[in-house]
Design a protein around this motif. Structure first.
Motif, PDB file in Angstrom:
ATOM      1  N   GLY A 281       0.737  -1.103  -0.010  1.00 62.78           N
ATOM      2  CA  GLY A 281       0.037  -0.141   0.226  1.00 62.78           C
ATOM      3  C   GLY A 281       0.740   1.287   0.022  1.00 62.78           C
ATOM      4  N   ALA A 282       0.501   2.299  -0.902  1.00 63.04           N
ATOM      5  CA  ALA A 282       1.565   3.371  -0.979  1.00 63.04           C
ATOM      6  C   ALA A 282       0.497   4.675  -0.790  1.00 63.04           C
ATOM      7  CB  ALA A 282       2.078   3.553  -2.328  1.00 63.04           C
ATOM      8  N   LYS A 283       0.923   5.506  -0.376  1.00 59.58           N
ATOM      9  CA  LYS A 283       0.108   6.731   0.178  1.00 59.58           C
ATOM     10  C   LYS A 283       0.900   8.168  -0.053  1.00 59.58           C
ATOM     11  CE  LYS A 283      -3.860   8.497   1.536  1.00 59.58           C
ATOM     12  NZ  LYS A 283      -3.859   9.923   0.873  1.00 59.58           N
ATOM     13  N   GLY A 284       0.256   9.176  -0.779  1.00 62.42           N
ATOM     14  CA  GLY A 284       0.840  10.473  -0.647  1.00 62.42           C
ATOM     15  C   GLY A 284      -0.247  11.199  -0.317  1.00 62.42           C
ATOM     16  N   SER A 285       0.008  12.758  -0.369  1.00 62.60           N
ATOM     17  CA  SER A 285      -0.955  13.752  -0.043  1.00 62.60           C
ATOM     18  C   SER A 285      -2.087  13.712  -1.177  1.00 62.60           C
ATOM     19  CB  SER A 285      -0.426  14.948   0.300  1.00 62.60           C
ATOM     20  OG  SER A 285       0.405  15.342  -1.031  1.00 62.60           O
TER      21      SER A 285
ATOM     22  N   ALA B 190       2.298 -12.983 -11.416  1.00 62.74           N
ATOM     23  CA  ALA B 190       1.128 -11.839 -11.385  1.00 62.74           C
ATOM     24  C   ALA B 190       1.134 -10.717 -10.884  1.00 62.74           C
ATOM     25  CB  ALA B 190      -0.216 -12.841 -11.284  1.00 62.74           C
ATOM     26  N   ASN B 191       0.573  -9.476 -11.401  1.00 62.48           N
ATOM     27  CA  ASN B 191       0.782  -8.206 -10.394  1.00 62.48           C
ATOM     28  C   ASN B 191      -0.632  -7.457 -10.787  1.00 62.48           C
ATOM     29  OD1 ASN B 191       3.872  -7.888  -9.471  1.00 62.48           O
ATOM     30  ND2 ASN B 191       3.692  -8.910 -11.469  1.00 62.48           N
ATOM     31  N   ALA B 192      -0.966  -6.811  -9.772  1.00 62.73           N
ATOM     32  CA  ALA B 192      -2.259  -6.055 -10.106  1.00 62.73           C
ATOM     33  C   ALA B 192      -2.340  -4.787  -9.186  1.00 62.73           C
ATOM     34  CB  ALA B 192      -3.784  -6.862  -9.559  1.00 62.73           C
ATOM     35  N   TRP B 193      -2.599  -3.650  -9.480  1.00 62.90           N
ATOM     36  CA  TRP B 193      -2.443  -2.109  -8.922  1.00 62.90           C
ATOM     37  C   TRP B 193      -3.424  -1.338  -9.237  1.00 62.90           C
ATOM     38  CZ3 TRP B 193       0.401  -3.671 -13.083  1.00 62.90           C
ATOM     39  CH2 TRP B 193       0.288  -2.895 -14.197  1.00 62.90           C
ATOM     40  N   ARG B 194      -3.881  -0.602  -8.475  1.00 64.35           N
ATOM     41  CA  ARG B 194      -4.821   0.511  -8.578  1.00 64.35           C
ATOM     42  C   ARG B 194      -3.958   2.047  -8.172  1.00 64.35           C
ATOM     43  NH1 ARG B 194     -10.833   0.295  -6.869  1.00 64.35           N
ATOM     44  NH2 ARG B 194     -10.800  -0.742  -8.693  1.00 64.35           N
ATOM     45  N   TYR B 195      -4.042   2.798  -9.062  1.00 61.37           N
ATOM     46  CA  TYR B 195      -3.582   4.242  -8.860  1.00 61.37           C
ATOM     47  C   TYR B 195      -4.618   5.431  -8.859  1.00 61.37           C
ATOM     48  CZ  TYR B 195      -0.203   8.177  -8.912  1.00 61.37           C
ATOM     49  OH  TYR B 195       0.525   9.178  -8.842  1.00 61.37           O
ATOM     50  N   MET B 196      -4.854   6.121  -7.532  1.00 63.20           N
ATOM     51  CA  MET B 196      -6.022   6.971  -7.556  1.00 63.20           C
ATOM     52  C   MET B 196      -5.334   8.555  -7.105  1.00 63.20           C
ATOM     53  SD  MET B 196      -8.871   4.851  -5.599  1.00 63.20           S
ATOM     54  CE  MET B 196      -7.479   4.357  -4.304  1.00 63.20           C
TER      55      MET B 196
ATOM     56  N   LEU C 185       8.913  -7.544   6.239  1.00 61.80           N
ATOM     57  CA  LEU C 185       8.200  -6.109   6.093  1.00 61.80           C
ATOM     58  C   LEU C 185       9.162  -5.276   5.397  1.00 61.80           C
ATOM     59  CD1 LEU C 185       6.041  -5.666   9.372  1.00 61.80           C
ATOM     60  CD2 LEU C 185       5.243  -6.065   7.243  1.00 61.80           C
ATOM     61  N   ARG C 186       8.617  -4.387   4.412  1.00 58.28           N
ATOM     62  CA  ARG C 186       9.284  -3.646   3.588  1.00 58.28           C
ATOM     63  C   ARG C 186       8.640  -2.124   3.791  1.00 58.28           C
ATOM     64  NH1 ARG C 186      13.165  -4.742  -0.325  1.00 58.28           N
ATOM     65  NH2 ARG C 186      12.047  -6.644  -0.528  1.00 58.28           N
ATOM     66  N   PHE C 187       9.485  -1.091   4.287  1.00 57.93           N
ATOM     67  CA  PHE C 187       9.020   0.296   4.475  1.00 57.93           C
ATOM     68  C   PHE C 187       9.944   1.016   3.554  1.00 57.93           C
ATOM     69  CE2 PHE C 187       8.415  -1.932   8.546  1.00 57.93           C
ATOM     70  CZ  PHE C 187       6.953  -1.662   8.992  1.00 57.93           C
ATOM     71  N   ALA C 188       9.185   1.925   2.986  1.00 57.29           N
ATOM     72  CA  ALA C 188       9.876   2.842   1.858  1.00 57.29           C
ATOM     73  C   ALA C 188       9.427   4.118   1.882  1.00 57.29           C
ATOM     74  CB  ALA C 188       9.954   2.323   0.456  1.00 57.29           C
ATOM     75  N   VAL C 189      10.082   5.292   1.858  1.00 60.03           N
ATOM     76  CA  VAL C 189       9.604   6.587   1.428  1.00 60.03           C
ATOM     77  C   VAL C 189      10.238   6.961   0.034  1.00 60.03           C
ATOM     78  CG1 VAL C 189       9.374   9.069   2.234  1.00 60.03           C
ATOM     79  CG2 VAL C 189       9.270   6.863   3.859  1.00 60.03           C
ATOM     80  N   SER C 190       9.356   7.542  -0.926  1.00 61.16           N
ATOM     81  CA  SER C 190       9.971   7.968  -2.065  1.00 61.16           C
ATOM     82  C   SER C 190       9.625   9.620  -2.385  1.00 61.16           C
ATOM     83  CB  SER C 190       9.491   7.273  -3.458  1.00 61.16           C
ATOM     84  OG  SER C 190       9.597   6.105  -3.267  1.00 61.16           O
ATOM     85  N   ASN C 191      10.692  10.167  -2.877  1.00 58.92           N
ATOM     86  CA  ASN C 191      10.585  11.824  -3.090  1.00 58.92           C
ATOM     87  C   ASN C 191      10.403  12.402  -1.611  1.00 58.92           C
ATOM     88  OD1 ASN C 191      10.456  14.148  -4.514  1.00 58.92           O
ATOM     89  ND2 ASN C 191       8.136  14.082  -4.687  1.00 58.92           N
TER      90      ASN C 191
ATOM     91  N   GLU D 129       5.152  15.676  -3.648  1.00 56.10           N
ATOM     92  CA  GLU D 129       4.726  15.165  -2.709  1.00 56.10           C
ATOM     93  C   GLU D 129       5.502  13.820  -2.199  1.00 56.10           C
ATOM     94  OE1 GLU D 129       0.962  13.145  -3.357  1.00 56.10           O
ATOM     95  OE2 GLU D 129       1.050  13.353  -5.427  1.00 56.10           O
ATOM     96  N   ALA D 130       5.510  13.522  -0.918  1.00 52.94           N
ATOM     97  CA  ALA D 130       6.397  12.422  -0.747  1.00 52.94           C
ATOM     98  C   ALA D 130       5.218  11.232  -0.494  1.00 52.94           C
ATOM     99  CB  ALA D 130       6.881  12.457   1.066  1.00 52.94           C
ATOM    100  N   GLN D 131       5.966  10.197  -0.996  1.00 53.39           N
ATOM    101  CA  GLN D 131       5.324   8.780  -0.965  1.00 53.39           C
ATOM    102  C   GLN D 131       5.580   7.685  -0.087  1.00 53.39           C
ATOM    103  OE1 GLN D 131       5.324   7.503  -5.247  1.00 53.39           O
ATOM    104  NE2 GLN D 131       5.382   9.789  -5.826  1.00 53.39           N
TER     105      GLN D 131
END
Length: 752
Positions: free
Chosen positions: A183-187, A211-217, A707-713, A741-743
């Motif tokens: 799960g990824a989240k930004g502002s 197999a991979n599936a995703w949604r980007y909103m 568990l993997r934690f990451a922050v982009s930008n 925005e940070a992700q």
């Protein structure tokens, strides 16, 4: 065959793949052992042929040992930050930059600061079809990424800046099942995703499935300003605008692979890749006119609803036949299908109520392709090793091959506008065309180990392209072109066994895209010098470049490496967008216009901290910096850079792994300079500096769960772009700002 004759053959057929060479007894059999298990009495030994072996697979390093320059990035590095887009992986690699704002989709991939067809992007050695966005490719389905800075004959030489070959999962680990949920989240966005990888083996068959599936909103606001002056320098345009865009993208990748081992060691492999993507958006543009006398745009209010569907599938069947004396025949055939549909509704008007716009556009494009590749390779050894001498016999790895394919494309676009009182005349048009692109290539290559310290790669590739286009209201277009690309690379390992030199001479090219050849016109709602109509040019010729690359590499310790390289490319028949005024409308079309030159230098260093300090923790350090220059003869300076080339880029990274392997963490800083670029005598563009700071941590809870934690930008910097037009009649400038925005991303991984 004499040594001289062998050299002539090598230069004619040119250099390439490593040969898997092993030493065998003269009779090809095993030494006999008596039934009692005691060694047999010593006998006169039969003459043995000694063949130099480069090294085991475990110690083999493609970057260090291959004559043809190559950087290989493995799956561990690819998945380190838990990225959901391959673009985020590529931005951390030396010499590679991604265009656009951080966190936005569709950024252009650039090597040596160049994109737009100068950098060749391949998937399993094949070019991706039109309409397929490479950032829809999930990193979990990728086995490795190969970065080729100099062209090789085996791949297409449409690679003036270089080639990035993305190789999908091939290796099968027995009884492996991996499930990831992320799960990824930004502002201004959110993105859940999931993937599963499975593989196993049954008798002479092995299989894998990814197999991979995703949604980007997302929901974003992009402000812009537009200012201008007349011929006397007096302000005549002053507008502010906002563009609110919200949408959703759903996608999936599916990549099954089956491998059969046949009699005699032959293999038959079926590999398939499917990608589905659906996109929907609603956007609202509002323009405010701030200057009296400014007539404003045709429509200061535009509302747009857009939806698209993309489906891409490809399947390949690959047969590898082993022959006598280490020779091998590798044949692959593949079919592909790509389909894109789009619908949009555009409403425009002014706050005073007129004029108004009601425009619908429906589009369809489909591609069906067939391709075949084949390669015959054989190791050759000339000479014998004199008794008591350390001099090894001369080794060659010869290869001859072909690469052919045909793509049929159908494209339909229907535009309708309602006649509204007080509005501009309706612009109704039907665009319908079909195109066939045929390619045929032959190549030869040879890698010649002249001595244990000196190897030479020579290659030649002839590639012919033919494009045929026909359609309603279009004159039939047939364009043929061919390019002969001689290639040369050499690797010299210095006596200290730590330093080595590389040199490469190449002839590469950039072919015009089908879309730029089709002489149809795409109209702009608010037509202006900064937002013109667009039309293809069927008379375009490919750009052809001569290139020179040189590098020095120093290796030390356990994984330490320092590299310094320089390159130059001289380009003929440079292509760029030309701008003309036809009546009261501005039209942009691609044209050939003279010569260009690009130069660059690059420094890279990476090493584990333990090579500098005893008892150091498990820390790995890496850094790189690239500086590029270019000039276009037909564009006046200063800043007449080729393709808005990125002048300066750099990366800096640090990774840590605990002694027990239960914790891994690190960070990466990517820097990309911007600045002003002159596009033509009247057009310029500005791009802001981009800085991406990413961090990650991987915690292994046990042998199966992590568990993997990451922050982009993490810096969340805004990104500014400008488009500028200036001539004797005045100037016009448009500036836009994309909010940063940070992700934040969390990934749960389970192996079972």
């Amino acid at each position: 065959m004499t040594q001289t004759a062998a050299a002539v053959v090598c230069l004619c057929f040119a250099a390439g793949a490593h040969a898997d060479i092993v030493s065998t007894a003269a009779d090809g059999g095993e030494a006999a052992t008596p039934a009692d298990g005691k060694p047999a009495p010593a006998q006169a030994a039969a003459p043995m042929q000694t063949v130099r072996i480069k090294g085991s697979a475990a110690s083999y390093d493609a970057r260090r040992d291959d004559t043809a320059s190559k950087i290989v990035v493995g799956s561990e590095e690819i998945q380190k930050y838990g990225d959901t887009s391959v673009n985020d992986v590529l931005k951390r690699l030396p010499g590679i930059t991604i265009g656009g704002a951080a966190g936005r989709q569709g950024g252009e991939i650039r090597m040596r600061g160049l994109g737009a067809g100068y950098t060749q992007i391949l998937i399993n050695g094949e070019r991706a079809p039109a309409g397929f966005s490479i950032d829809n490719l999930a990193p979990d389905v990728i086995e490795r990424i190969e970065v080729l800075r100099a062209a090789s004959a085996e791949f297409s030489t449409q690679s003036i800046a270089g080639t990035i070959n993305i190789v999908l999962k091939k290796n099968v680990k027995l009884d492996q099942h991996v499930l990831k949920v992320s799960g990824a989240k930004g502002s201004k966005f959110s993105s859940p995703s999931a993937s599963i990888q499975m593989s196993d083996k049954r008798d002479n068959m092995s299989y894998s499935l990814g197999a991979n599936a995703w949604r980007y909103m997302y929901n974003r606001m992009t402000p812009s300003t537009e200012t201008g002056t007349d011929a006397a320098g007096r302000p005549n345009v002053d507008r502010t605008a906002t563009w609110q865009d919200q949408g959703r993208s759903d996608g999936m990748n599916l990549s099954p692979r089956i491998n059969w081992t046949l009699a005699g060691g032959d293999t038959l492999t079926s590999q398939t890749f499917f990608n589905l993507n659906r996109f929907e958006s609603n956007s609202h543009g509002r323009t405010t006119v701030n200057l009296a006398g400014d007539e404003g745009p045709n429509y200061d209010r535009i509302d747009n609803t857009f939806s698209s569907h993309n489906g891409y599938g490809r399947t390949d069947l690959n047969w590898v036949h082993k022959m006598a004396e280490g020779a091998k025949l590798d044949i692959k055939v593949g079919v592909a299908k790509n389909r894109n549909t789009g619908k949009s509704l555009q409403l425009g008007g002014n706050r005073d109520g007129s004029p108004n716009l009601y425009r619908t556009v429906e589009s369809y494009s489909g591609e069906t392709g067939f391709s075949t590749q084949g390669k015959y390779s054989t190791p050759l050894t000339f000479g014998t090793q004199p008794e008591g001498s350390d001099e090894a016999p001369t080794e060659h790895a010869l290869a001859l091959g072909w690469d052919a394919g045909v793509i049929d494309r159908d494209d339909t676009r229907v535009q309708r506008e309602l006649p509204i009182a007080g509005s501009l005349p309706p612009d109704n048009n039907d665009e319908d065309f079909s195109a066939r692109a045929t390619r045929l290539a032959f190549y030869g290559q040879d890698e010649w180990n002249v001595t244990p310290q000196w190897s030479i790669y020579t290659g030649v590739r002839w590639e012919g392209l033919q494009t045929e286009i026909e359609g309603a209201n279009l004159e039939r277009v047939t364009q043929r072109s061919s390019v002969l690309s001689p290639l040369f690379q050499t690797l010299i390992k210095l006596p200290n066994k730590k330093d080595q030199l590389r040199l490469a001479l190449t002839r590469t090219y950039k072919a015009p895209s089908t879309a730029n050849l089709v002489p149809r016109r795409f109209t702009s709602a608010n037509n202006s010098r900064l937002d013109p109509d667009r039309r293809g040019n069927p008379r375009l010729k490919p750009e052809v470049a001569l290139g020179l690359d040189a590098s020095f590499e120093h290796y030390w310790g356990d994984g330490g490496m320092l590299s310094a390289s320089a390159s130059i490319r001289r380009i003929e028949d440079y292509m760029h967008q030309g701008l003309v005024q036809e009546g009261d409308r501005w039209v942009s079309t691609m044209i050939n216009d003279g010569r260009a030159e690009t130069r660059g230098i690059e420094l890279e260093v990476k090493f584990p901290l333990r090579v500098l300090m005893d008892n150091a923790p498990g820390i790995d350090l890496r850094a790189s910096i690239s500086r590029n220059w270019s000039e276009v003869d037909s564009v006046p300076g200063p800043d007449n850079r080729l393709d808005q080339q990125v002048p300066l880029s750099a990366t800096l990274g640090v990774d840590y792994k605990s002694a027990d392997g239960m914790l891994s963490t690190g960070s990466s800083l990517s820097f990309r300079n911007g600045g002003m670029a002159r596009l033509s005598e009247t057009q310029s563009a500005y791009n802001a500096v981009r800085r991406d700071l990413d961090v990650y941590a991987l915690v292994k809870l046990d042998a199966q769960n992590s568990l993997r934690f990451a922050v982009s930008n993490l810096l969340a910097q805004d990104y500014t772009t400008e488009s500028i037009y200036a001539d004797a009649r005045g100037t016009l400038n448009r500036a836009s700002v994309a909010d940063g925005e940070a992700q934040f991303r969390v990934t749960v991984e389970r192996r079972f």
